[in-house]
Design a protein around this motif. Sequence first.
Motif, short mmCIF file in Angstrom:
data_model
loop_
_atom_site.label_atom_id
_atom_site.label_comp_id
_atom_site.label_asym_id
_atom_site.label_seq_id
_atom_site.Cartn_x
_atom_site.Cartn_y
_atom_site.Cartn_z
N TYR A 1 -98.00 21.43 -22.61
CA TYR A 1 -99.27 22.24 -22.75
C TYR A 1 -99.21 22.88 -24.63
O TYR A 1 -100.67 23.07 -24.83
CB TYR A 1 -98.64 23.40 -22.01
CG TYR A 1 -99.71 23.34 -20.53
CD1 TYR A 1 -100.35 24.29 -19.86
CD2 TYR A 1 -98.53 22.85 -19.74
CE1 TYR A 1 -100.71 23.82 -19.22
CE2 TYR A 1 -99.12 22.30 -18.67
CZ TYR A 1 -100.17 22.99 -17.42
OH TYR A 1 -100.22 22.94 -16.66
N GLN A 2 -98.34 23.34 -25.03
CA GLN A 2 -98.84 24.04 -26.45
C GLN A 2 -99.11 22.88 -27.45
O GLN A 2 -100.06 22.42 -28.25
CB GLN A 2 -97.30 24.75 -27.00
CG GLN A 2 -97.28 26.09 -26.70
CD GLN A 2 -96.75 25.82 -24.90
OE1 GLN A 2 -96.13 25.79 -24.77
NE2 GLN A 2 -97.25 26.85 -24.47
N ARG B 1 -87.29 30.81 -22.30
CA ARG B 1 -86.47 29.83 -22.35
C ARG B 1 -85.08 29.62 -22.57
O ARG B 1 -84.05 29.21 -22.01
CB ARG B 1 -86.41 28.67 -23.10
CG ARG B 1 -86.04 27.34 -22.79
CD ARG B 1 -87.12 26.02 -22.85
NE ARG B 1 -88.80 26.24 -22.10
CZ ARG B 1 -89.60 25.55 -22.26
NH1 ARG B 1 -89.51 25.68 -23.75
NH2 ARG B 1 -90.55 25.92 -21.48
N GLU C 1 -90.03 28.82 -15.07
CA GLU C 1 -90.30 29.46 -16.58
C GLU C 1 -91.76 29.32 -17.12
O GLU C 1 -92.31 28.51 -16.11
CB GLU C 1 -89.48 28.22 -17.88
CG GLU C 1 -87.93 28.44 -17.90
CD GLU C 1 -87.32 27.72 -19.30
OE1 GLU C 1 -88.23 27.58 -20.05
OE2 GLU C 1 -85.91 28.05 -18.99
N SER D 1 -93.07 21.12 -20.30
CA SER D 1 -93.82 21.94 -20.30
C SER D 1 -94.68 22.41 -21.82
O SER D 1 -95.25 22.27 -22.32
CB SER D 1 -93.63 23.02 -19.21
OG SER D 1 -93.73 23.01 -17.90
N SER D 2 -93.80 23.13 -22.29
CA SER D 2 -94.48 23.36 -23.93
C SER D 2 -95.03 22.30 -24.92
O SER D 2 -95.60 22.50 -25.62
CB SER D 2 -92.85 23.67 -24.58
OG SER D 2 -92.86 25.23 -23.75
N ARG E 1 -90.76 23.59 -14.29
CA ARG E 1 -90.99 23.72 -15.57
C ARG E 1 -90.01 24.33 -16.87
O ARG E 1 -89.17 24.87 -15.69
CB ARG E 1 -92.04 24.84 -15.66
CG ARG E 1 -93.49 24.83 -15.50
CD ARG E 1 -94.66 25.81 -15.99
NE ARG E 1 -96.19 24.81 -14.71
CZ ARG E 1 -96.86 24.01 -15.92
NH1 ARG E 1 -96.36 23.14 -16.27
NH2 ARG E 1 -98.17 23.88 -14.68
N ARG F 1 -93.73 36.31 -19.34
CA ARG F 1 -94.38 35.24 -18.60
C ARG F 1 -95.75 36.49 -18.38
O ARG F 1 -96.35 36.07 -18.49
CB ARG F 1 -93.66 35.65 -17.07
CG ARG F 1 -95.11 34.85 -16.47
CD ARG F 1 -94.58 34.79 -14.80
NE ARG F 1 -95.38 34.21 -14.17
CZ ARG F 1 -95.20 32.82 -13.82
NH1 ARG F 1 -94.30 32.05 -14.05
NH2 ARG F 1 -96.65 32.65 -13.46
N ASP G 1 -101.29 21.91 -13.92
CA ASP G 1 -101.65 23.31 -12.85
C ASP G 1 -102.02 22.74 -11.45
O ASP G 1 -103.58 21.80 -11.28
CB ASP G 1 -102.58 23.71 -13.35
CG ASP G 1 -101.54 24.92 -14.61
OD1 ASP G 1 -100.83 25.60 -13.97
OD2 ASP G 1 -102.30 24.78 -15.74
N LEU H 1 -103.97 29.69 -18.61
CA LEU H 1 -103.75 28.73 -19.28
C LEU H 1 -104.75 27.24 -17.99
O LEU H 1 -104.65 26.18 -18.31
CB LEU H 1 -102.77 27.97 -19.73
CG LEU H 1 -101.41 28.41 -20.74
CD1 LEU H 1 -100.56 28.93 -20.35
CD2 LEU H 1 -101.56 26.92 -21.58
N GLU H 2 -104.49 27.88 -16.79
CA GLU H 2 -105.51 27.49 -15.88
C GLU H 2 -106.73 27.12 -16.57
O GLU H 2 -107.84 26.69 -16.11
CB GLU H 2 -105.17 28.03 -14.46
CG GLU H 2 -103.86 27.75 -13.49
CD GLU H 2 -103.27 28.32 -12.39
OE1 GLU H 2 -102.87 28.48 -12.34
OE2 GLU H 2 -104.12 29.78 -12.06
N LYS I 1 -96.80 21.11 -7.66
CA LYS I 1 -94.58 22.07 -7.51
C LYS I 1 -93.84 22.73 -6.77
O LYS I 1 -92.73 22.27 -6.67
CB LYS I 1 -94.79 21.49 -9.14
CG LYS I 1 -95.33 21.26 -10.00
CD LYS I 1 -94.54 21.83 -11.84
CE LYS I 1 -95.77 23.02 -11.86
NZ LYS I 1 -97.06 22.98 -11.80
N TYR J 1 -92.73 31.26 -25.59
CA TYR J 1 -92.43 30.20 -24.30
C TYR J 1 -90.81 29.98 -24.70
O TYR J 1 -89.80 30.12 -23.95
CB TYR J 1 -92.87 29.08 -24.30
CG TYR J 1 -93.89 29.39 -23.34
CD1 TYR J 1 -94.04 29.77 -22.04
CD2 TYR J 1 -95.26 29.24 -23.98
CE1 TYR J 1 -94.97 29.32 -21.26
CE2 TYR J 1 -96.79 29.42 -23.25
CZ TYR J 1 -96.56 29.45 -21.62
OH TYR J 1 -97.90 29.83 -21.36
#
Length: 209
Positions: free
Chosen positions: A106-107, A76, A42, A102-103, A98, A53, A15, A158-159, A19, A72
């Motif tokens: 992040y996940q 997708r 995404e 990203s998954s 993304r 989202r 983040d 998430l940020e 991008k 997610y």
Amino acid sequence: MTSGRGAWITLEGGDGSGKTTQANLLADWLTDAGRTVVRTREPGGSEVGQLIRDIVLHHRGDIAPRAEALLYAADRAHHVATVVRPALDRGEIVLQDRYLDSSVAYQGAGRVLDGTEIRDLSLWAAEGALPDLTLLLDLDPDAARERLDSADKPFDRLEAEKAEFHGRVRDAYLALAAEEPDRFLVLDASASVAEIAAAVRARVEELLG
Ligand code: TYD
């Protein structure tokens, strides 16, 4: 991706790594060159995706890690089937903020889920579709946090995660890029906007021939 005649380019990074700025510049450059560009993202690149989202980014309270990964993946699956594949089949260029990396980053960085499982889940959801090129904007999490703080926007779920989490996200991205050097272009996101844009154009020119 082999099925389409177009080209599929994704942008990845933490983040605040820039991008969207680079995606906008690249989209303008391609459009000026006479290409048809589909800008998408995404989560949330489709109507169903917008609903998802809203849940994954703005739900107050916890979402169980497997439920989050599945949300997610559901976004997708629908996005690839209804937006990405049709555009590629029309010969267009899909420029996407993304995707499955990203998954994994992040996940997977949440430590509860295994990166390989998450990747397999995403590949199942997208029927194996992978981009032709992934631009990774690599930035130190502290620098990214400074940019986000100065942007004066409220943080999403998430940020708001801790610095340590964002360090793991960065490491996961770099490991993914090392595994697939042909698909990834790693860019130093602390460089100037113009410098990054020039490196992106050179690589995209190569891709489009
Ligand atoms: P995004 O809209 O790109 O936000 P930003 O412009 O701030 O980068 O992404 C929203 C958040 O969703 C971002 O923090 C990363 C997260 N995300 C995941 O955790 N897993 C995923 O599979 C995707 C696509 C995004």
